[in-house]
Design a protein around this motif. Structure first.
Motif, PDB file in Angstrom:
ATOM      1  N   ILE A  67      -2.811 -26.593  -2.055  1.00  9.58           N
ATOM      2  CA  ILE A  67      -3.162 -28.009  -1.914  1.00  9.58           C
ATOM      3  C   ILE A  67      -4.463 -28.309  -2.646  1.00  9.58           C
ATOM      4  N   LEU A  68      -5.475 -27.450  -2.466  1.00  9.70           N
ATOM      5  CA  LEU A  68      -6.762 -27.664  -3.127  1.00  9.70           C
ATOM      6  C   LEU A  68      -6.631 -27.542  -4.643  1.00  9.70           C
ATOM      7  N   ALA A  69      -5.815 -26.593  -5.093  1.00  8.95           N
ATOM      8  CA  ALA A  69      -5.618 -26.443  -6.533  1.00  8.95           C
ATOM      9  C   ALA A  69      -4.943 -27.681  -7.116  1.00  8.95           C
ATOM     10  N   SER A  70      -3.987 -28.251  -6.389  1.00 15.53           N
ATOM     11  CA  SER A  70      -3.329 -29.462  -6.863  1.00 15.53           C
ATOM     12  C   SER A  70      -4.306 -30.625  -6.952  1.00 15.53           C
ATOM     13  N   LEU A  71      -5.184 -30.762  -5.959  1.00 13.65           N
ATOM     14  CA  LEU A  71      -6.205 -31.812  -6.004  1.00 13.65           C
ATOM     15  C   LEU A  71      -7.102 -31.637  -7.220  1.00 13.65           C
ATOM     16  N   THR A  72      -7.504 -30.396  -7.472  1.00 19.13           N
ATOM     17  CA  THR A  72      -8.397 -30.124  -8.598  1.00 19.13           C
ATOM     18  C   THR A  72      -7.727 -30.450  -9.927  1.00 19.13           C
ATOM     19  N   ILE A  73      -6.477 -30.058 -10.077  1.00 17.38           N
ATOM     20  CA  ILE A  73      -5.761 -30.324 -11.331  1.00 17.38           C
ATOM     21  C   ILE A  73      -5.608 -31.822 -11.553  1.00 17.38           C
ATOM     22  N   SER A 102      -1.899 -35.887  -5.719  1.00 19.25           N
ATOM     23  CA  SER A 102      -2.042 -37.181  -6.395  1.00 19.25           C
ATOM     24  C   SER A 102      -2.891 -38.165  -5.593  1.00 19.25           C
ATOM     25  N   GLY A 103      -3.162 -37.842  -4.329  1.00 18.33           N
ATOM     26  CA  GLY A 103      -3.927 -38.752  -3.485  1.00 18.33           C
ATOM     27  C   GLY A 103      -3.064 -39.704  -2.689  1.00 18.33           C
ATOM     28  N   LEU A 115     -12.412 -31.627   3.497  1.00 19.26           N
ATOM     29  CA  LEU A 115     -13.715 -32.277   3.602  1.00 19.26           C
ATOM     30  C   LEU A 115     -14.714 -31.652   2.630  1.00 19.26           C
ATOM     31  N   ALA A 116     -14.732 -30.323   2.586  1.00 17.07           N
ATOM     32  CA  ALA A 116     -15.663 -29.648   1.676  1.00 17.07           C
ATOM     33  C   ALA A 116     -15.350 -29.977   0.223  1.00 17.07           C
ATOM     34  N   TRP A 117     -14.070 -30.110  -0.106  1.00 15.31           N
ATOM     35  CA  TRP A 117     -13.687 -30.453  -1.473  1.00 15.31           C
ATOM     36  C   TRP A 117     -14.237 -31.811  -1.875  1.00 15.31           C
ATOM     37  N   ASN A 118     -14.351 -32.704  -0.896  1.00 16.98           N
ATOM     38  CA  ASN A 118     -14.910 -34.030  -1.160  1.00 16.98           C
ATOM     39  C   ASN A 118     -16.413 -34.082  -0.947  1.00 16.98           C
ATOM     40  N   GLY A 119     -17.056 -32.924  -0.787  1.00 18.47           N
ATOM     41  CA  GLY A 119     -18.504 -32.866  -0.677  1.00 18.47           C
ATOM     42  C   GLY A 119     -19.044 -33.140   0.703  1.00 18.47           C
ATOM     43  N   ILE A 120     -18.206 -33.016   1.745  1.00 17.53           N
ATOM     44  CA  ILE A 120     -18.654 -33.255   3.121  1.00 17.53           C
ATOM     45  C   ILE A 120     -18.572 -31.937   3.877  1.00 17.53           C
ATOM     46  N   GLU A 121     -19.725 -31.422   4.307  1.00 21.36           N
ATOM     47  CA  GLU A 121     -19.764 -30.181   5.058  1.00 21.36           C
ATOM     48  C   GLU A 121     -20.047 -30.501   6.522  1.00 21.36           C
TER      49      GLU A 121
END
Length: 897
Positions: free
Chosen positions: A253-259, A327-328, A424-430
């Protein structure tokens, strides 16, 4: 300052616990309606899509509808509410952790319409995530319509999320446990009561309105779930596989968001359109059941498909889910996770059946749902309960517990964070995973912050006397107290109405029954009352007895100090200093030298030393005078007498004018002198601060005193600390004295003292560190204080060390010889005590000035522990100058005096 009349009548009913029942019912009811509308909308659009695919080319119809629906959903999300992208559960967790993310009816409406478009057009996501965000948004909006405390608002948001999950799955207990286990992690009675009521109302109403979530009633299945001892190894294997594959799914899932966002770099509408088109093309080549997501899920969990279909379902569903979520698209992951788990479990059960001839693949499919959900979300208890509530089969409880717990422990070893934490971490929220990580100030009570010394007025006081009290004070309001009991509050606006109301005493003007708080109320509750009723202060009472008062400034200071870790105790803290007087000269220097003038007796010599350095380095001089006030007063509202301070600063201005050096001055009112100095350093871009030191301190645990230690530790500029010797004065023939003797700084007293000591013999202990080199660079300017200067460089080696090279002494002698027109000698010695060796040499040479720099770690540690200042500055009759270089220009190990 008091409640409105209607609210005064029902004031006892306005407490959060007494309104929780009504609020929970409203949240559950509205959340259920939203879930049913979402479910019906997706069903209608999805059924139309499947019907059209049967009428024409499937690849064209499915890809076209997917592209159009994805584009419309992406456009809606991007333009109206970007925070609705994705599942929605990470956003709810962030809001509950006090991250400022919008959550209101606008979010709920966009999530509803966007999810209908995205999921109905064929994107392989679930509706359970959107229902959780919609329920939370409904709870947040309700807390705005019926204002409450921040803690109660969090409870309502969490209850709304639980109601959304319960209504979607028809699983009220799972909704409650999800709130406790994943969202709030709070098991207080208030949390449980609100969440239970909202979840059960949402689940019941959704079922009555004809909604049946992912409801798997095994009564419709010919064979009931079973469990035998021989099955245990296979359930352990299922838990192990889920625990390994769950984290891999999260990484996908995280890899798909990054791509999607960092490689493709398309806008959201086009990303979702591409995902919808690709999903349609993939589904068109798969077996027919894959076109209807709801039918596929039912066939998977009831065992209506064979193991080959299950294998295809696992791979295809994982890929399509990653594609859609990356894709969001506004869709959830609950349903895809359950489908993946059921496929995995069915394959394990089918394997057991082939090997041993026993086992029921349907049971394994249901256990696999719980195990995979536990591995991905890290909520094993919720996983067990949610599957049990959907099946209502007690035979599943033990297998579910085995599979879910094993999957959780294995997944936790592979990756300790859940999918939603990763998002959350992927979006910069820890977010901290422990409740104890909550900000320390959030646990403070009113008693910790309130001012206990309160100025009050009596109700029988005349209006004229009250006006006099206001004129003598900086307060804008006073509590009115009779016999120790709070009877009202009076403000300046109340006094302005005295003539119109023909009032003669305060009783006729005051506001009776003012809004108050108790000493045990939290800061969150205090802030809520201040904001709700637009107040600037709140009396603190025990019963009717006034015990303190809290202002907005008190809360701001406490929260700021706790957040920055600069305060060890609650209560009124320091406010920023306030400049009440200043003068400015032309800004023509290459830097600025700050001179805090605290002691008028040493101000003359300190200023002349500053002048010597300023002339050599082409600096301007900034003179600062700090007037300290009580912490219970505000610097901006406190009247102070500046006459003596202005006289002292005017003498500095005259000295600078006669010597052609720009001198700026200012007077600051402050709670803490050190804070005022640090603020001046930052605001005026100071390069060097030169402070006088009396040579001792009575403050326990301090080396030089509270103010000195703070400045030395925190000031980013160069620091020079000067302890003048007994009876020190400039030599009558020194260059600076020759120009300054006619000024008021000199006078007969200074000339008489001049014969007691000169600034001729200088001693510089060195060891090669940056601060020693800094001291060497200041020496050419300081030498201007001497009439016949002589400089000695001194390097001490302890007896435990082998003799070191004298190259450093040679280099320093060459440097000073180029910049000074006076004798420079170098000496080395070996002694067990650096401090005693320096002191002995100073006494033998009759040294006038010792200049110390923290030249190496050993010497630095001795300085900071107080050994060298005690041995030299406190015991030596000569002047001692301690130099610490700018913090930004040297490594932390070299910081010091």
């Amino acid at each position: 300052m008091r409640y409105p009349p209607v609210l005064q009548f029902v004031r006892p009913l306005l407490r959060p616990k007494r309104t929780a029942i009504l609020e929970a019912c409203l949240i559950g009811l509205v959340a259920a309606f939203a879930v049913v509308i979402l479910r019906q909308g997706i069903g209608l659009l999805g059924g139309w899509r499947v019907h059209l695919a049967q009428q024409g080319p499937a690849w064209l119809v499915l890809s076209g509808i997917g592209a159009v629906g994805g584009f419309l959903a992406g456009w809606l999300v991007e333009r109206v509410a970007p925070e609705t992208a994705g599942s929605g559960i990470p956003q709810v967790k962030a809001v509950l952790a006090r991250v400022p993310i919008p959550l209101d009816l606008r979010v709920a409406a966009v999530k509803l319409l966007g999810a209908v478009l995205a999921l109905g057009s064929g994107l392989t996501l679930g509706r359970e995530g959107p229902t959780i965000q919609m329920g939370a948004a409904i709870g947040a909006q309700l807390s705005r319509w019926f204002p409450t405390s921040p803690d109660h608002r969090r409870q309502l948001i969490a209850a709304g999320a639980g109601a959304g999950l319960a209504a979607s799955f028809n699983a009220p207990l799972a909704g409650v446990l999800f709130v406790v286990e994943e969202l709030l992690r709070d098991v207080s009675g208030f949390t449980l009561g609100t969440a239970i009521l909202a979840s059960f109302i949402g689940s019941v109403v959704a079922r009555l309105l004809g909604g049946r979530g992912l409801d798997v009633n095994l009564a419709a299945v010919p064979v009931q779930a079973n469990f035998h001892a021989v099955d245990i190894p296979f359930y352990l294997l299922l838990g192990l596989l889920a625990g390994v594959l769950g984290p891999l799914f999260c990484r996908g899932i995280l890899a798909s968001l990054t791509i999607n966002r960092r490689v493709l770099k398309l806008s959201m509408p086009w990303r979702m359109a591409l995902a919808g088109c690709l999903s349609g093309l993939v589904v068109s080549v798969l077996p027919l059941p894959f076109r209807d997501h709801a039918g596929l899920r039912a066939s998977l969990v009831t065992g209506a498909a064979d193991w080959q279909t299950m294998a295809i379902a696992f791979g295809a569903h994982a890929v399509l889910t990653m594609l859609a979520y990356g894709s969001g698209a506004p869709g959830g992951l609950f349903a895809p996770i359950l489908v993946l788990g059921s496929a995995l479990g069915y394959m394990v059960g089918a394997g057991e059946q082939q090997l041993l001839g026993v086992g029921l693949p349907t049971t394994y499919a249901l256990v696999g749902m719980g195990a995979f959900f536990s591995a991905v979300s890290h909520v094993p208890i919720t996983s067990v309960v949610i599957i049990f509530e959907m099946t209502t089969d007690f035979n599943l409880v033990l297998p579910l517990m085995v599979g879910s717990v094993v999957a959780y422990f294995v997944a936790d070893k592979v990756d300790s964070a859940s999918l939603y934490d990763h998002l959350l971490a992927w979006n910069g929220i820890e977010l901290e995973r422990s409740p104890s990580a909550e900000p320390e100030w959030a646990n403070l009570r009113a008693a910790d912050v309130m001012q206990r010394r309160v100025e009050t007025l009596a109700s029988q006081l005349s209006v004229e006397e009250a006006m006099q009290a206001f004129s003598r004070s900086h307060h804008r309001g006073f509590p009115v107290v009779d016999d120790g009991k709070l009877v009202g509050i009076i403000t300046q606006s109340d006094l302005a109405q005295a003539a119109a109301r023909s009032a003669t005493v305060l009783r006729d003007l005051m506001t009776p029954q003012p809004v108050t708080v108790s000493p045990d109320d939290t800061l969150n509750q205090v802030l809520y009352l201040l904001n709700r009723y637009k107040l600037s202060r709140l009396p603190v009472t025990e019963g009717r007895r006034l015990v303190g008062i809290i202002t907005r400034a008190d809360i701001i200071r406490v929260e700021a100090d706790r957040l920055t870790g600069e305060s060890d105790r609650p209560g009124p803290q320091t406010a920023p200093s306030y400049c009440v007087y200043q003068t400015r000269s032309p800004t023509v220097g290459q830097g600025r030298l700050l001179v805090p003038l605290g002691n008028p007796q040493t101000a003359d010599l300190l200023l002349q030393m500053a002048v010597a350095i300023a002339r050599d380095r082409h600096y301007e001089i900034e003179c600062l005078r700090v007037i300290q006030i009580s912490r219970h007063q505000l610097p901006t509202e406190t009247s102070v007498d500046t006459l003596e301070s202005r006289r002292l600063l005017q003498r500095a201005v005259r000295l600078g004018r006669d010597l052609h050096i720009p001198v700026h001055t200012q007077i600051r009112v402050a709670h803490d002198p050190a804070q005022a100095v640090l603020e001046t350093i930052e605001e005026r871009h100071i390069n060097l601060i030169c402070m006088g030191w009396k040579g001792s301190t009575t403050t326990p645990g301090r080396v030089f005193g509270s103010t000195m230690d703070t400045v030395i530790r925190q000031a980013a500029c160069d620091v020079m600390l000067v302890k003048f010797g007994a009876g020190v004065a400039l030599a009558p023939r020194s260059p600076i004295f020759a120009e300054a003797h006619r000024l008021p700084f000199g006078g007969e007293k200074a000339r008489a003292a001049a014969s007691l000591q000169n600034f001729d013999r200088w001693l510089l202990p060195i060891a090669g560190g940056p601060n020693a080199q800094r001291a060497l660079h200041f020496l050419p300017g300081l030498i201007a204080l001497s009439s016949h200067p002589k400089v000695r460089l001194y390097q001490v080696f302890t007896s435990l060390q082998a003799p070191m090279s004298s190259d450093l002494l040679v280099q320093d002698v060459e440097f000073l010889s180029q910049h000074l027109n006076c004798p420079v000698v170098a000496t080395t010695a070996q002694d067990s005590s650096v401090a005693e060796s320096i002191q002995d040499l100073a006494l033998r040479d009759q040294t006038d000035v010792i200049v110390l720099g923290a030249t190496r770690e050993g010497l630095l540690q001795q300085v900071m522990q107080g050994n060298i200042p005690e041995a030299i500055a406190r015991k030596s009759p000569c002047t001692v100058i301690l130099v610490r270089g700018a913090i930004a220009d040297e490594p932390p190990s070299a910081w010091g005096v």
